[in-house]
Design a protein around this motif. Structure first.
Motif, PDB file in Angstrom:
ATOM      1  N   SER A 169       1.749 -10.760   8.151  1.00 33.18           N
ATOM      2  CA  SER A 169       2.120  -9.582   7.364  1.00 33.18           C
ATOM      3  C   SER A 169       1.148  -8.449   7.654  1.00 33.18           C
ATOM      4  N   VAL A 170       1.569  -7.235   7.298  1.00 34.02           N
ATOM      5  CA  VAL A 170       0.714  -6.070   7.499  1.00 34.02           C
ATOM      6  C   VAL A 170      -0.586  -6.225   6.717  1.00 34.02           C
ATOM      7  N   ARG A 171      -0.504  -6.738   5.505  1.00 31.74           N
ATOM      8  CA  ARG A 171      -1.704  -6.931   4.695  1.00 31.74           C
ATOM      9  C   ARG A 171      -2.646  -7.937   5.350  1.00 31.74           C
ATOM     10  N   ARG A 172      -2.087  -9.022   5.866  1.00 35.19           N
ATOM     11  CA  ARG A 172      -2.913 -10.033   6.522  1.00 35.19           C
ATOM     12  C   ARG A 172      -3.568  -9.459   7.772  1.00 35.19           C
ATOM     13  N   LYS A 173      -2.813  -8.724   8.565  1.00 42.06           N
ATOM     14  CA  LYS A 173      -3.358  -8.122   9.786  1.00 42.06           C
ATOM     15  C   LYS A 173      -4.516  -7.178   9.451  1.00 42.06           C
ATOM     16  N   THR A 174      -4.325  -6.362   8.428  1.00 42.20           N
ATOM     17  CA  THR A 174      -5.346  -5.378   8.064  1.00 42.20           C
ATOM     18  C   THR A 174      -6.601  -6.069   7.544  1.00 42.20           C
ATOM     19  N   ILE A 208     -12.021  -3.069  -1.278  1.00 42.42           N
ATOM     20  CA  ILE A 208     -12.846  -2.236  -0.391  1.00 42.42           C
ATOM     21  C   ILE A 208     -13.093  -0.888  -1.060  1.00 42.42           C
ATOM     22  N   GLU A 209     -14.043  -0.165  -0.487  1.00 37.58           N
ATOM     23  CA  GLU A 209     -14.229   1.243  -0.796  1.00 37.58           C
ATOM     24  C   GLU A 209     -14.117   2.019   0.505  1.00 37.58           C
ATOM     25  N   ILE A 210     -13.646   3.259   0.443  1.00 36.29           N
ATOM     26  CA  ILE A 210     -13.518   4.094   1.637  1.00 36.29           C
ATOM     27  C   ILE A 210     -14.316   5.368   1.414  1.00 36.29           C
ATOM     28  N   GLU A 211     -15.261   5.611   2.310  1.00 33.87           N
ATOM     29  CA  GLU A 211     -16.104   6.802   2.228  1.00 33.87           C
ATOM     30  C   GLU A 211     -16.075   7.485   3.597  1.00 33.87           C
ATOM     31  N   GLY A 212     -15.189   8.461   3.734  1.00 35.25           N
ATOM     32  CA  GLY A 212     -15.039   9.105   5.039  1.00 35.25           C
ATOM     33  C   GLY A 212     -14.484   8.118   6.053  1.00 35.25           C
ATOM     34  N   ARG A 213     -15.252   7.867   7.135  1.00 47.34           N
ATOM     35  CA  ARG A 213     -14.832   6.889   8.140  1.00 47.34           C
ATOM     36  C   ARG A 213     -15.399   5.505   7.847  1.00 47.34           C
ATOM     37  N   ASN A 214     -16.137   5.378   6.771  1.00 48.76           N
ATOM     38  CA  ASN A 214     -16.760   4.101   6.449  1.00 48.76           C
ATOM     39  C   ASN A 214     -15.888   3.256   5.531  1.00 48.76           C
ATOM     40  N   VAL A 215     -15.859   1.964   5.807  1.00 49.97           N
ATOM     41  CA  VAL A 215     -15.164   1.001   4.956  1.00 49.97           C
ATOM     42  C   VAL A 215     -16.207   0.039   4.416  1.00 49.97           C
ATOM     43  N   LYS A 216     -16.279  -0.087   3.104  1.00 45.70           N
ATOM     44  CA  LYS A 216     -17.234  -0.992   2.481  1.00 45.70           C
ATOM     45  C   LYS A 216     -16.494  -2.168   1.868  1.00 45.70           C
ATOM     46  N   LEU A 217     -16.880  -3.378   2.252  1.00 48.33           N
ATOM     47  CA  LEU A 217     -16.250  -4.574   1.720  1.00 48.33           C
ATOM     48  C   LEU A 217     -16.818  -4.892   0.341  1.00 48.33           C
ATOM     49  N   LEU A 218     -15.927  -5.027  -0.634  1.00 44.39           N
ATOM     50  CA  LEU A 218     -16.348  -5.381  -1.984  1.00 44.39           C
ATOM     51  C   LEU A 218     -16.079  -6.845  -2.296  1.00 44.39           C
ATOM     52  N   ASP A 219     -15.030  -7.396  -1.677  1.00 50.14           N
ATOM     53  CA  ASP A 219     -14.674  -8.798  -1.955  1.00 50.14           C
ATOM     54  C   ASP A 219     -14.134  -9.426  -0.669  1.00 50.14           C
ATOM     55  N   ALA A 220     -15.056  -9.924   0.158  1.00 50.05           N
ATOM     56  CA  ALA A 220     -14.665 -10.508   1.440  1.00 50.05           C
ATOM     57  C   ALA A 220     -13.833 -11.782   1.247  1.00 50.05           C
ATOM     58  N   GLU A 221     -14.128 -12.538   0.208  1.00 47.18           N
ATOM     59  CA  GLU A 221     -13.406 -13.796  -0.012  1.00 47.18           C
ATOM     60  C   GLU A 221     -11.936 -13.550  -0.313  1.00 47.18           C
ATOM     61  N   LYS A 222     -11.646 -12.549  -1.130  1.00 50.63           N
ATOM     62  CA  LYS A 222     -10.237 -12.241  -1.445  1.00 50.63           C
ATOM     63  C   LYS A 222      -9.516 -11.705  -0.196  1.00 50.63           C
ATOM     64  N   LEU A 223     -10.233 -10.906   0.611  1.00 58.59           N
ATOM     65  CA  LEU A 223      -9.617 -10.431   1.864  1.00 58.59           C
ATOM     66  C   LEU A 223      -9.267 -11.620   2.766  1.00 58.59           C
ATOM     67  N   GLU A 224     -10.142 -12.595   2.801  1.00 52.90           N
ATOM     68  CA  GLU A 224      -9.917 -13.783   3.638  1.00 52.90           C
ATOM     69  C   GLU A 224      -8.673 -14.542   3.179  1.00 52.90           C
ATOM     70  N   ARG A 225      -8.385 -14.515   1.883  1.00 52.34           N
ATOM     71  CA  ARG A 225      -7.272 -15.298   1.338  1.00 52.34           C
ATOM     72  C   ARG A 225      -5.929 -14.585   1.393  1.00 52.34           C
ATOM     73  N   ILE A 226      -5.944 -13.304   1.793  1.00 56.80           N
ATOM     74  CA  ILE A 226      -4.678 -12.560   1.842  1.00 56.80           C
ATOM     75  C   ILE A 226      -3.756 -13.171   2.895  1.00 56.80           C
ATOM     76  N   SER A 227      -2.510 -13.348   2.535  1.00 53.77           N
ATOM     77  CA  SER A 227      -1.537 -13.948   3.461  1.00 53.77           C
ATOM     78  C   SER A 227      -0.438 -12.981   3.810  1.00 53.77           C
TER      79      SER A 227
END
Length: 343
Positions: free
Chosen positions: A269-274, A324-343
């Motif tokens: 899925s698009v969410r999983r790819k991202t 995540i947070e987005i600051e200009g071109r920067n992406v800050k990970l707030l919850d890597a574990e939840k991102l890992e579980r996205i399907s």
């Protein structure tokens, strides 16, 4: 063409000997006295030195002593050419480290033979040293250390390292920074096939001189690369079959990663790819998951295999969900574990 430094204070002998050597296809540099000879040796770094003994400023013995004390000149073959014929004079010269001692007047053939034999000896010793160096590379970690003694090239962010279709003449290892391998489809859409971080190898391993690169390689950020020519790499691998197998295994693992990425592009899925792409960049750039990664949306989309507009919408969703947070071109990970579980 081999370079000879001729140090001789007698103008006639110097000019005649220089002419003889030039006619024998040597490049000749001359010096009229010992002091200038030492300076010339350090400036020119010749392949061999032919030196008189009785000279003003510094005699031949002092020349040899000074050059032997300098790390850049101490290994240069040294031949004395002198009218001193007594055994003690010859012995002194050889004890100081001279490779040969010819007395004046000398036969042309004797001088040329002495030069040729000394140069041949250097070649043989160097070949043996290279072979020994090759045998001492026991594993891929040692090979990486060897690469760090090779040529270094720095690339600015966005600068091409090589382009698709260009001759494949070199092999690379990342010393600092991140490099992307990427291709463009018929519509000009970019797809990033791999990311290389510190200590990763990349390039084409084919040793066919007509082989071209099958993709682009571009620095994602300011990067330092170690470079080895294909000819040198072939010699290293030829003498180290164990390294060959480890390197092929590592390059094969990269290919497996590309296959997995293509499967993700085709079916996930698009969410999983991202989510997968954000985590991949965080890993490759070696950032703490809770720190920001500076990466363009176009590069994120290129790795994920989705349109930039779709990526931007998905990033916005992730931000709303507190992932995540987005600051200009920067992406800050707030919850890597939840991102890992996205399907």
């Amino acid at each position: 063409m081999r370079k000879i430094l001729l140090i001789e204070d007698d103008v006639t002998v110097r000019e005649n000997t220089a002419e003889l050597l030039e006619l024998s296809n040597y490049e000749v540099v001359t010096a009229p006295d010992g002091k200038k000879g030492v300076d010339k040796a350090k400036e020119e770094i010749p392949d061999i030195i032919v030196c008189d003994i009785m000279m003003p400023e510094l005699d031949g013995y002092d020349v040899l002593t000074r050059l032997s004390e300098d790390s850049t000149t101490k290994g240069i073959p040294f031949i004395f050419l002198s009218a001193k014929t007594e055994h003690k004079d010859v012995r002194r010269g050889m004890d100081l480290g001279a490779d040969d001692y010819l007395t004046k007047p000398f036969e042309e053939e004797d001088l040329l033979s002495a030069i040729e034999s000394r140069l041949a000896k250097v070649e043989i010793i160097q070949a043996q040293k290279n072979e020994d160096d090759g045998e001492s590379v026991q594993n891929l970690s040692a090979f990486r250390e060897m690469m760090k003694n090779r040529e270094q090239i720095q690339f600015k962010a966005g600068e091409n390292i090589y382009k698709e279709g260009k001759s494949s003449l070199h092999f690379y290892m990342v010393g600092r920074g991140v490099v992307k391998a990427h291709k463009f489809d018929s519509r000009g859409k970019e797809m990033i096939t791999e990311l290389y971080k510190e200590d990763d190898f990349f390039g084409n391993l084919s040793f066919n001189k007509n082989t071209a690169y099958g993709e682009y390689a571009t620095a994602l950020e300011d990067s330092l690369l170690y470079v080895v020519s294909k000819d040198n790499l072939r010699d290293i691998l030829k003498n180290n079959s164990n390294i060959s197998m480890e390197l092929l295994q590592e390059m094969g693992d990269h290919l497996m990663g590309v296959k997995e990425q293509l499967m993700e592009i085709a079916y996930a899925s698009v969410r999983r790819k991202t989510a997968r792409t954000i985590l991949l960049f965080a890993h490759k750039i070696k950032k703490n998951p809770l720190h920001s990664i500076r990466i363009s949306r176009a590069d994120l989309a290129g790795v994920a295999g989705i349109a930039s507009e779709t990526l931007i919408r998905t990033l916005s969703d992730f931000k709303k969900e507190g992932l995540i947070e987005i600051e200009g071109r920067n992406v800050k990970l707030l919850d890597a574990e939840k991102l890992e579980r996205i399907s």
